[in-house]
Design a protein around this motif. Structure first.
Motif, PDB file in Angstrom:
ATOM      1  N   LEU A  54       0.820  -1.211   0.000  1.00 30.52           N
ATOM      2  CA  LEU A  54       0.000   0.000   0.000  1.00 30.52           C
ATOM      3  C   LEU A  54       0.856   1.264   0.000  1.00 30.52           C
ATOM      4  O   LEU A  54       0.410   2.322  -0.452  1.00 30.52           O
ATOM      5  CB  LEU A  54      -0.924   0.020   1.223  1.00 30.52           C
ATOM      6  N   GLY A  55       2.078   1.149   0.503  1.00 28.24           N
ATOM      7  CA  GLY A  55       2.955   2.311   0.540  1.00 28.24           C
ATOM      8  C   GLY A  55       3.235   2.893  -0.829  1.00 28.24           C
ATOM      9  O   GLY A  55       3.534   4.090  -0.956  1.00 28.24           O
ATOM     10  N   THR A  56       3.147   2.067  -1.876  1.00 30.72           N
ATOM     11  CA  THR A  56       3.447   2.554  -3.222  1.00 30.72           C
ATOM     12  C   THR A  56       2.358   3.470  -3.769  1.00 30.72           C
ATOM     13  O   THR A  56       2.608   4.243  -4.690  1.00 30.72           O
ATOM     14  CB  THR A  56       3.648   1.369  -4.193  1.00 30.72           C
ATOM     15  N   PHE A  57       1.137   3.364  -3.200  1.00 33.78           N
ATOM     16  CA  PHE A  57       0.059   4.203  -3.740  1.00 33.78           C
ATOM     17  C   PHE A  57      -0.885   4.734  -2.658  1.00 33.78           C
ATOM     18  O   PHE A  57      -2.003   5.133  -2.955  1.00 33.78           O
ATOM     19  CB  PHE A  57      -0.754   3.425  -4.791  1.00 33.78           C
ATOM     20  N   ILE A  58      -0.426   4.787  -1.405  1.00 29.89           N
ATOM     21  CA  ILE A  58      -1.297   5.201  -0.307  1.00 29.89           C
ATOM     22  C   ILE A  58      -1.853   6.606  -0.533  1.00 29.89           C
ATOM     23  O   ILE A  58      -3.006   6.901  -0.216  1.00 29.89           O
ATOM     24  CB  ILE A  58      -0.554   5.113   1.050  1.00 29.89           C
ATOM     25  N   GLY A  59      -1.039   7.474  -1.111  1.00 32.10           N
ATOM     26  CA  GLY A  59      -1.505   8.842  -1.326  1.00 32.10           C
ATOM     27  C   GLY A  59      -2.657   8.924  -2.299  1.00 32.10           C
ATOM     28  O   GLY A  59      -3.478   9.854  -2.230  1.00 32.10           O
ATOM     29  N   LYS A  60      -2.766   7.947  -3.207  1.00 38.84           N
ATOM     30  CA  LYS A  60      -3.795   7.980  -4.240  1.00 38.84           C
ATOM     31  C   LYS A  60      -5.135   7.431  -3.776  1.00 38.84           C
ATOM     32  O   LYS A  60      -6.148   7.612  -4.456  1.00 38.84           O
ATOM     33  CB  LYS A  60      -3.317   7.195  -5.464  1.00 38.84           C
TER      34      LYS A  60
END
Length: 479
Positions: A138-144
């Motif tokens: 999830l760290g790769t796209f948590i901001g999205k």
């Protein structure tokens, strides 16, 4: 604890600043005191649900397993905290983030192990490992995906976590589930409740009237006073404490795959879904640390690194029989209070946790806490979780659309948890997930928030609020 002459204002806002050891060590231990009870409590609850013994006189039943699970909670909270403060490549935020065992996963873990003993732990830890790896992803796209988790959703989820667990606190204060199931006459007795009430009264007294470290470690001190009360009332025996101490080793390393590895669909799905909630909580904690300690917004790299550390720390813990980890919000408040942003202070606290985790005798002593005393502590802690969720919900504009989302999600989630027999004909995996209460509530809230048209927000809420108008951002309808 005040900052005093620890450093200049500019130094105190710098995560890379290191105060003198004479000041850094007490500050680091203060972080451990703030989270210690909350960190070991989930392991005790899961072990109790699985059927392991409680108290100094519980005999050998489950002694090594409960002690080991407490030990691993301390050890891997320290390891995960080091990942955040020291970092390992992209893993970690290089911020003073304290990691610990998450209450959020308890509604998933308890049904998985309830009454099944050590045989259920393989599936539990299979879920912890897979869920941890998914959490790291999830760290790769948590901001999205933050758009799908506004305060309406996250506040409801946090509130539901507390509501799911308050029953556990009451059962513990009354004497524990085994005593209830066996029809023990002492279940709910005045003696049992008096021990819990001592903890509650001392904790609240310190929270409201004490300052500094006493206020920060109020639950820990409350449990200590409750323990002494239980000892004086004969609920704990010196012989029982001595036996627990003598039976435990002085030093022990964690065991790789101690409880095996088993893939359970209910465990894997449950832990992966809860990873979303934990990841969003961590994003909020990182933002709180940078705002409260440094007066700035968190960077994308800090949020990504913190989420990676959450997941990697959880997965590593699962390999050795530890619990899922997340950032601890109480330590965010501690940073804002002390004004010390140094990540190296938290590193000292992490080292202290690791040392405690390598000494099983510490876990053995924790295990001697009577379940009634622990009940007093968790009643306070779980009530504070509910209050934290309500606080998050105060940021919601209570219009018709949001009230419908909240009402349906809460009704179905809480209803299925209170009446699990309503879905008894579902397949086992789906039944476990549905009766957790938390997952159906979270999924409903997320889906409804995404699909219900925003236009409903402008319509009157008289139809759903019984004629009481909403009062805008940050307030609930009232008479």
């Amino acid at each position: 604890m005040t900052t005093g002459s620890i450093g200049t204002p500019q130094q105190l806002r710098d995560p890379n600043y290191t105060p003198a050891l004479s000041q850094a060590i007490p500050l680091g231990i203060q972080h451990v005191l703030a989270m210690f009870v909350s960190n070991v409590t989930p392991a005790i609850i899961v072990a109790g649900a699985a059927g392991f013994g409680f108290g100094s006189d519980a005999g050998a039943m489950g002694f090594p397993d409960m002690t080991y699970m407490i030990q691993m909670s301390m050890l891997f909270a320290g390891v995960a905290t080091l990942l955040q403060t020291i970092t390992l490549g992209p893993v970690g935020a290089a911020l003073p983030i304290v990691q610990g065992t998450s209450f959020a996963f308890l509604p998933i873990m308890i049904p998985l192990v309830a009454g099944k003993g050590v045989d259920a732990l393989g599936a539990l830890y299979g879920g912890v490992i897979i869920g941890g790896l998914f959490h790291a992803l999830l760290g790769t796209f948590i901001g999205k995906i933050r758009f799908a988790l506004p305060p309406l959703v996250t506040g409801l989820v946090v509130m539901m976590i507390g509501l799911m667990l308050v029953k556990v606190g009451i059962q513990y204060a009354a004497g524990g589930v085994p005593a209830k199931m066996s029809g023990a006459p002492e279940y709910g007795s005045l003696l049992n409740w008096s021990a819990a009430l001592v903890v509650i009264i001392v904790t609240l007294g310190l929270k409201f009237f004490a300052r500094g470290m006493l206020a920060i470690s109020a639950v820990l001190v409350g449990l200590g006073v409750g323990y002494l009360y239980a000892l004086m009332m004969g609920m704990v025996t010196v012989q029982g404490i001595s036996d627990n101490w003598r039976f435990a080793k002085s030093f022990a390393l964690p065991e790789f795959f101690k409880y095996g590895f088993e893939l359970s669909a209910a465990a894997v799905i449950g832990f992966c879904l809860m990873a979303f909630v934990s990841a969003v909580e961590t994003v909020g904690d990182v933002s709180g640390i940078t705002k409260g300690g440094a007066g700035r917004e968190a960077t994308d790299n800090e949020i990504t690194g913190a989420t990676y550390a959450d997941g990697v720390g959880t997965a590593i813990a699962g390999f050795f029989g530890g619990m899922p980890n997340t950032s601890f919000s109480q330590n965010v408040g501690l940073i804002a209070m002390t004004g010390v942003m140094s990540r190296h202070v938290v590193t000292i606290g992490a080292i202290f946790l690791i040392i405690c985790g390598l000494i099983p005798k510490i876990g053995a002593i924790i295990r001697t806490i009577p379940i009634e005393v622990l009940g007093g502590g968790v009643i306070v802690m779980f009530g504070m979780v509910v209050a934290a969720g309500i606080s998050m919900l105060s940021d919601v504009a209570w219009n018709r659309r949001n009230m419908v989302i909240f009402a349906i999600s809460l009704s179905i989630g809480l209803g299925l948890q209170l009446e699990p027999g309503a879905v008894q004909h579902l397949p086992d995996t789906l039944r476990i997930l549905m009766t957790s209460g938390l997952l159906p509530a979270a999924l409903l809230a997320m889906v409804l928030n995404l699909v219900l048209p925003q236009e409903l927000a402008d319509e009157s809420i008289d139809e759903v609020s019984g004629g009481h108008a909403g009062h805008g951002e940050g307030s609930l309808p009232h008479d």
